[in-house]
Design a protein around this motif. Sequence first.
Motif, mmCIF file in Angstrom:
data_model
loop_
_atom_site.group_PDB
_atom_site.id
_atom_site.type_symbol
_atom_site.label_atom_id
_atom_site.label_comp_id
_atom_site.label_asym_id
_atom_site.label_seq_id
_atom_site.Cartn_x
_atom_site.Cartn_y
_atom_site.Cartn_z
ATOM 1 N N GLY B 265 0.766 -1.200 -0.036
ATOM 2 C CA GLY B 265 -0.094 -0.177 -0.213
ATOM 3 C C GLY B 265 0.845 1.177 -0.112
ATOM 4 O O GLY B 265 0.396 2.278 -0.721
ATOM 5 N N THR B 266 1.939 1.330 0.919
ATOM 6 C CA THR B 266 2.695 2.534 0.887
ATOM 7 C C THR B 266 3.404 2.763 -0.373
ATOM 8 O O THR B 266 3.381 3.867 -0.995
ATOM 9 C CB THR B 266 3.738 2.366 1.954
ATOM 10 N N LEU B 267 4.083 1.638 -0.860
ATOM 11 C CA LEU B 267 4.693 1.978 -2.223
ATOM 12 C C LEU B 267 3.852 2.354 -3.305
ATOM 13 O O LEU B 267 4.288 3.128 -4.054
ATOM 14 C CB LEU B 267 5.434 0.464 -2.591
ATOM 15 N N LEU B 268 2.663 1.787 -3.447
ATOM 16 C CA LEU B 268 1.753 1.975 -4.545
ATOM 17 C C LEU B 268 1.206 3.218 -4.275
ATOM 18 O O LEU B 268 1.192 4.144 -5.357
ATOM 19 C CB LEU B 268 0.501 0.899 -4.559
ATOM 20 N N MET B 269 0.695 3.867 -3.250
ATOM 21 C CA MET B 269 0.083 5.266 -3.034
ATOM 22 C C MET B 269 1.081 6.192 -3.126
ATOM 23 O O MET B 269 1.003 7.374 -3.553
ATOM 24 C CB MET B 269 -0.641 5.073 -1.514
ATOM 25 N N THR B 270 2.653 5.879 -2.495
ATOM 26 C CA THR B 270 3.465 7.117 -2.875
ATOM 27 C C THR B 270 3.832 7.230 -4.172
ATOM 28 O O THR B 270 4.038 8.407 -4.464
ATOM 29 C CB THR B 270 4.618 6.900 -1.658
ATOM 30 N N SER B 271 3.952 6.278 -4.885
ATOM 31 C CA SER B 271 4.542 6.383 -6.371
ATOM 32 C C SER B 271 3.355 6.827 -7.057
ATOM 33 O O SER B 271 3.711 7.889 -7.832
ATOM 34 C CB SER B 271 4.896 5.106 -6.743
ATOM 35 N N ILE B 272 2.207 6.497 -6.947
ATOM 36 C CA ILE B 272 0.874 7.132 -7.559
ATOM 37 C C ILE B 272 0.935 8.703 -7.204
ATOM 38 O O ILE B 272 0.858 9.429 -8.285
ATOM 39 C CB ILE B 272 -0.333 6.519 -7.412
ATOM 40 N N SER B 273 1.047 9.103 -6.083
ATOM 41 C CA SER B 273 0.951 10.412 -5.455
ATOM 42 C C SER B 273 2.127 11.124 -6.431
ATOM 43 O O SER B 273 1.674 12.459 -6.639
ATOM 44 C CB SER B 273 1.393 10.469 -4.162
ATOM 45 N N GLN B 274 3.336 10.602 -6.346
ATOM 46 C CA GLN B 274 4.359 11.199 -7.036
ATOM 47 C C GLN B 274 4.178 11.492 -8.428
ATOM 48 O O GLN B 274 4.178 12.798 -9.023
ATOM 49 C CB GLN B 274 5.528 10.408 -7.021
ATOM 50 N N GLN B 275 3.449 10.358 -9.212
ATOM 51 C CA GLN B 275 3.259 10.695 -10.588
ATOM 52 C C GLN B 275 2.142 11.522 -10.925
ATOM 53 O O GLN B 275 2.387 12.351 -12.072
ATOM 54 C CB GLN B 275 2.679 9.410 -11.314
ATOM 55 N N LEU B 276 1.218 11.810 -9.857
ATOM 56 C CA LEU B 276 0.241 12.688 -10.371
ATOM 57 C C LEU B 276 0.330 13.970 -9.457
ATOM 58 O O LEU B 276 -0.446 14.955 -9.200
ATOM 59 C CB LEU B 276 -1.243 12.038 -9.631
ATOM 60 N N GLN B 277 1.807 14.420 -9.219
ATOM 61 C CA GLN B 277 1.985 15.669 -8.454
ATOM 62 C C GLN B 277 1.755 16.814 -9.477
ATOM 63 O O GLN B 277 1.118 17.945 -8.775
ATOM 64 C CB GLN B 277 3.710 15.690 -8.409
ATOM 65 N N PHE B 278 1.548 16.631 -10.571
ATOM 66 C CA PHE B 278 1.159 17.863 -11.470
ATOM 67 C C PHE B 278 -0.169 18.280 -11.042
ATOM 68 O O PHE B 278 -0.631 19.508 -11.550
ATOM 69 C CB PHE B 278 1.614 17.692 -13.040
ATOM 70 N N LEU B 279 -1.065 17.357 -10.923
ATOM 71 C CA LEU B 279 -2.667 17.806 -10.560
ATOM 72 C C LEU B 279 -2.592 18.625 -9.406
ATOM 73 O O LEU B 279 -4.003 19.026 -9.121
ATOM 74 C CB LEU B 279 -3.283 16.416 -10.590
ATOM 75 N N GLN B 280 -1.657 18.603 -8.405
ATOM 76 C CA GLN B 280 -1.875 19.330 -7.262
ATOM 77 C C GLN B 280 -2.804 18.756 -6.433
ATOM 78 O O GLN B 280 -3.009 17.445 -6.375
ATOM 79 C CB GLN B 280 -1.843 20.690 -7.445
ATOM 80 N N ASP B 281 -3.815 19.429 -5.726
ATOM 81 C CA ASP B 281 -4.626 18.851 -4.869
ATOM 82 C C ASP B 281 -5.757 18.362 -5.595
ATOM 83 O O ASP B 281 -6.588 17.525 -5.340
ATOM 84 C CB ASP B 281 -5.222 19.870 -3.839
ATOM 85 N N TYR B 282 -5.756 18.378 -6.918
ATOM 86 C CA TYR B 282 -7.026 17.853 -7.560
ATOM 87 C C TYR B 282 -6.865 16.260 -7.543
ATOM 88 O O TYR B 282 -7.800 15.610 -8.086
ATOM 89 C CB TYR B 282 -7.056 18.421 -9.040
ATOM 90 N N ARG B 283 -5.696 15.857 -7.282
ATOM 91 C CA ARG B 283 -5.556 14.292 -7.413
ATOM 92 C C ARG B 283 -6.644 13.713 -6.597
ATOM 93 O O ARG B 283 -6.725 12.611 -6.638
ATOM 94 C CB ARG B 283 -3.971 13.794 -7.508
ATOM 95 N N MET B 284 -6.857 14.325 -5.254
ATOM 96 C CA MET B 284 -7.723 13.921 -4.548
ATOM 97 C C MET B 284 -9.107 13.685 -5.374
ATOM 98 O O MET B 284 -9.803 12.654 -4.740
ATOM 99 C CB MET B 284 -8.139 14.573 -3.637
ATOM 100 N N LEU B 285 -9.811 14.329 -6.263
ATOM 101 C CA LEU B 285 -10.645 13.825 -7.050
ATOM 102 C C LEU B 285 -10.649 12.550 -7.698
ATOM 103 O O LEU B 285 -11.496 11.579 -7.848
ATOM 104 C CB LEU B 285 -10.908 14.882 -8.098
ATOM 105 N N ILE B 286 -9.207 12.052 -7.984
ATOM 106 C CA ILE B 286 -9.001 10.685 -8.439
ATOM 107 C C ILE B 286 -8.964 9.737 -7.276
ATOM 108 O O ILE B 286 -9.368 8.650 -7.380
ATOM 109 C CB ILE B 286 -7.724 10.737 -9.388
ATOM 110 N N PHE B 287 -8.289 10.026 -6.299
ATOM 111 C CA PHE B 287 -8.039 9.111 -5.220
ATOM 112 C C PHE B 287 -9.525 8.906 -4.526
ATOM 113 O O PHE B 287 -9.680 7.387 -4.375
ATOM 114 C CB PHE B 287 -7.183 9.703 -4.269
ATOM 115 N N GLY B 288 -10.357 9.746 -4.286
ATOM 116 C CA GLY B 288 -11.434 9.540 -3.821
ATOM 117 C C GLY B 288 -12.461 8.373 -3.911
ATOM 118 O O GLY B 288 -12.581 7.369 -3.542
ATOM 119 N N PRO B 289 -12.726 8.337 -5.525
ATOM 120 C CA PRO B 289 -13.618 7.381 -6.185
ATOM 121 C C PRO B 289 -12.803 6.113 -6.119
ATOM 122 O O PRO B 289 -13.476 4.941 -5.768
ATOM 123 C CB PRO B 289 -13.908 7.871 -7.510
ATOM 124 N N ILE B 290 -11.666 5.968 -6.319
ATOM 125 C CA ILE B 290 -10.847 4.889 -6.419
ATOM 126 C C ILE B 290 -10.735 4.203 -4.934
ATOM 127 O O ILE B 290 -10.922 2.932 -5.043
ATOM 128 C CB ILE B 290 -9.508 5.090 -6.757
#
Lengths: 235, 338
Positions: B265-290
């Motif tokens: 979980g930690t590896l997956l989430m930190t790396s996805i978080s890194q990849q989506l860095q450019f979206l800034q806080d909008y990435r939460m819009l993706i995380f939420g539903p997932i």
Amino acid sequence: MLELRNVSVQYGSFTAVQNVNIHVHEGEIVVLLGSNGAGKSTVFRTISGLNKLSKGEIVFKGNRIDRYSPDRIVQLGIVQCAEGRKLFSRMTVYENLLMGAYIHRKEKEKIKQSLNHVYELFPILKEKRNDLAGALSGGQQQMLAIGRALMSRPKLLLLDEPSIGLAPLIVEQMFQIIKQINKEGTTILLAEQNAHAALHIAHKGYVFENGTIAVQGTSQELFANDNVHKAYIGT
Amino acid sequence: MIAVLKQKKIAALAILFALAFPLLIPNNYYLHMMTLSFIWMIAVYGLNLLAGYTGYLSLAHAGFFAIGAYTLAILTVKAGLNFWLAFFLSCVISSFIGFLVGLVALRTKEHFFAIYTLCVGYIIYLVIDKWDNLTGGVRGFIGIPSPANIGPISFQTPVSQYYLVLFFLLLVVFVMYRIVYSLTGRTYIAIRNSEELALTIGISTMKDKLVSFVLSIFFTSLAGALYASFIRFLGPDIGYISVMFDLLIFLLVGGIGTMSGPVVGTLLMTSISQQLQFLQDYRMLIFGPILTLLVIFYPRGVVGGVIHWKTKRTENNRDSRVGKISSHSSNEKQVKEG
């Protein structure tokens, strides 16, 4: 051995059990009869310390136990086998049995003996010892629940509706095994709706109605009692 | 048996990879990210012991992470203690505070326990934020020393710090493994399964819950102390609710109540978080539903999902090859802890 004196139990303002007197002698099978909600399970939960009583006292082998914590009551030798075959469903049969011997966890040899004894009583459990408890059939789960209770080597075994939801043939088998457990020296307090089968193996019984004891007596007396016969045994 | 061997092989491969990582990817940025992930993993393992195995979802763990970190900072900088002594003491002090909290918190259950610990966590955050003299308040705490030398080994370079954190991670995993596969672990699982049932077989649940609570906090504050010595700056934010939910998300995605869940979980989430860095806080819009979908369809996370899929496959195999029971029974056993 076990005596309930004027026991009352309340859930909030609702009185579930009122002024109940029960006396269990060593070596007996005593059955509590009564329909759903009559208070049998409440009595069991109170004896094993899960519920606190509001009045009266419970005495086991000369000690007053109604203020004891549940684990201490188990250590004294009273073990409840709860209704509805409550098991650790994600553990294997073997692990469930081991958990039953929790209070003897430091005595490996004793556990081994108890385990063999349970396997003798219920050969099917040995066969399925590596299966998950949740994958067993209803009857097997009930056997496991009883087996697990026996692992702690109880002096008094509380069985709450062991026949509930089982096929008639299995019920017959279950009561034979209960009788055998009793013969081997464990005193048994049994709650049942299946009065016919229960009275056959019991020495005496108490009939519960609305949280009080309506009738009590030896098995023969209860069999002969017209009201009991009509209400719980049928013709 | 086969499944157990396979599991051990995967674990061994993962350890080998972790050991070789600085050589394979000699890039300080990735090394930094990896070290940080390891620290989070330790904290998540702590949370997993309590929430995953004992079944008590604590939301105070970010607070205890912060207590571990700040205690190390205060003991080394303000009290001038020897680093490793301070390191050890910070875990002990945090666990002791945890013990006091646990005495009260564990009288509640389920939602009430979660809400209670959420409040505890927030109070810890507030104390850190407002107690200027001790913690530096909102300005934060600077100048925390990196780990002191152990004999000839120094921990000044990123690579050496990486290995130090890895060492603690492996230690925590090993201890977790020993706990979970012992009678103690089964006792915790029994409490999660049904506390009443545990009581009726003679388990003194309050004692076991308290021990698991304190152990869990010990691991998490160990992660906090490592964090302090690695980042060397602390702000009150590390005790904030958002860190708590990061930990929880790592655990839920990986698989709550599984052995390898925190790592995955930690590896997956930190790396996805890194990849989506450019979206800034909008990435939460993706995380939420997932996350919502994951919790609905895979309540035991990625690891739980894989185990489920595997057991199903072996069961199907078994149905076609009647009689070969021996291999499946050990597989079923795996379902429990993964």
